[in-house]
Design a protein around this motif. Structure first.
Motif, mmCIF file in Angstrom:
data_model
loop_
_atom_site.group_PDB
_atom_site.id
_atom_site.type_symbol
_atom_site.label_atom_id
_atom_site.label_comp_id
_atom_site.label_asym_id
_atom_site.label_seq_id
_atom_site.Cartn_x
_atom_site.Cartn_y
_atom_site.Cartn_z
ATOM 1 N N UNK A 146 0.826 -1.209 0.000
ATOM 2 C CA UNK A 146 0.000 0.000 0.000
ATOM 3 C C UNK A 146 0.859 1.256 0.000
ATOM 4 N N UNK A 147 0.305 2.315 -0.565
ATOM 5 C CA UNK A 147 1.032 3.590 -0.641
ATOM 6 C C UNK A 147 0.553 4.581 0.408
ATOM 7 N N UNK A 148 -0.684 4.395 0.877
ATOM 8 C CA UNK A 148 -1.278 5.362 1.803
ATOM 9 C C UNK A 148 -1.446 4.735 3.184
ATOM 10 N N UNK A 149 -1.002 5.456 4.196
ATOM 11 C CA UNK A 149 -1.096 4.962 5.574
ATOM 12 C C UNK A 149 -2.495 5.190 6.136
ATOM 13 N N UNK A 150 -2.886 4.390 7.118
ATOM 14 C CA UNK A 150 -4.106 4.649 7.866
ATOM 15 C C UNK A 150 -3.979 6.046 8.487
ATOM 16 N N UNK A 151 -5.035 6.846 8.524
ATOM 17 C CA UNK A 151 -6.460 6.490 8.409
ATOM 18 C C UNK A 151 -7.020 6.386 6.995
ATOM 19 N N UNK A 152 -6.159 6.463 5.975
ATOM 20 C CA UNK A 152 -6.654 6.176 4.629
ATOM 21 C C UNK A 152 -7.121 4.714 4.587
ATOM 22 N N UNK A 153 -8.250 4.418 3.943
ATOM 23 C CA UNK A 153 -8.797 3.053 3.961
ATOM 24 C C UNK A 153 -8.139 2.087 2.973
ATOM 25 N N UNK A 154 -7.101 2.531 2.252
ATOM 26 C CA UNK A 154 -6.526 1.709 1.185
ATOM 27 C C UNK A 154 -6.208 0.283 1.624
ATOM 28 N N UNK A 155 -5.559 0.109 2.791
ATOM 29 C CA UNK A 155 -5.115 -1.217 3.215
ATOM 30 C C UNK A 155 -6.294 -2.172 3.387
ATOM 31 N N UNK A 156 -7.410 -1.669 3.911
ATOM 32 C CA UNK A 156 -8.557 -2.536 4.138
ATOM 33 C C UNK A 156 -9.354 -2.782 2.857
ATOM 34 N N UNK A 157 -9.445 -1.781 2.005
ATOM 35 C CA UNK A 157 -10.136 -1.979 0.723
ATOM 36 C C UNK A 157 -9.388 -2.987 -0.141
ATOM 37 N N UNK A 158 -8.058 -2.914 -0.128
ATOM 38 C CA UNK A 158 -7.263 -3.889 -0.882
ATOM 39 C C UNK A 158 -7.416 -5.275 -0.271
ATOM 40 N N UNK A 159 -7.457 -5.348 1.058
ATOM 41 C CA UNK A 159 -7.664 -6.631 1.722
ATOM 42 C C UNK A 159 -8.973 -7.274 1.308
ATOM 43 N N UNK A 160 -10.038 -6.476 1.235
ATOM 44 C CA UNK A 160 -11.339 -6.986 0.773
ATOM 45 C C UNK A 160 -11.240 -7.541 -0.640
#
Length: 214
Positions: A146-160
């Motif tokens: 991922x390129x964007x750290x939390x609180x950006x939702x990228x990590x969880x959207x990619x996980x889904x």
């Protein structure tokens, strides 16, 4: 478990503070850098680093100390910190899993729930191997993806996406405010692991996974 958690198809877990406690090793490694620069870096200061990327963590440490260094020096210091952290985590084993973590993962697997990791750590896959739970995960989304750290939702959207599920079919398990915010932004049910005082925005807060595994 009751309510919506009984019906989830996917579960996404943060690593530090949810499955294992590697925060103490991050703290020791950052503190060593601060000591070299000649200022005190406290455990309270360290709370600001929860759930954020390595480079952002370094910037916070520098802010605490009032230190300014070049971008080249930042990269070198971040690498130095990581090498020290790796020395600590190479010694990890299954005894460092937090109470209830493995039992709860097994319970989810038995129900057919797909499981992913959603962590800012670039060492997440290595840690899962060291503590003996890597085979329980269907996907690992970490700081290398991922390129964007939390609180950006990228990590969880990619996980889904890697689980082949929609956000509203999944629950996130997080111990940090930034992670809870990321899960909410992703449109997921979120279980806070820790204190309601810090994680009140979560749909549900428990002290640890042992409360769900029992």
């Amino acid at each position: 478990m009751t309510g919506l958690l009984d019906n989830i198809k996917g579960a996404l877990f943060d690593l530090d503070g949810v499955l294992v406690d590697t925060a103490k090793y991050h703290y020791l490694a950052w503190k060593e850098l601060a000591d070299q620069w000649g200022f005190e870096f406290t455990e309270a200061d360290n709370e600001r680093l929860k759930g954020v990327s390595r480079m952002r963590s370094l910037e916070i440490v520098l802010e605490v100390g009032g230190i300014s260094i070049s971008e080249e020096e930042k990269l070198a210091k971040a690498e130095q910190k990581n090498e020290r952290y790796l020395e600590y985590i190479r010694r990890m084993d299954a005894s460092e899993l937090l109470p209830g973590a493995k039992d709860y993962l097994y319970r989810l697997k038995e129900r057919g729930v797909r499981i992913a990791l959603g962590s800012a750590s670039k060492n997440a896959a290595f840690i899962l191997e060291k503590v003996g739970i890597a085979d329980l995960f269907d996907a690992v989304v970490d700081g290398t993806k991922v390129a964007k750290a939390k609180p950006d939702p990228e990590v969880f959207l990619l996980g889904c996406r890697e689980l082949g599920l929609k956000p509203d079919e999944c629950a996130v398990f997080e111990d940090a405010e930034a992670g809870v915010a990321a899960a909410i932004a992703a449109g997921m049910y979120v279980v806070g692991i820790g204190s309601p005082a810090n994680l009140g925005a979560a749909n549900r807060v428990v002290g640890g996974l042992d409360e769900l595994a029992g």
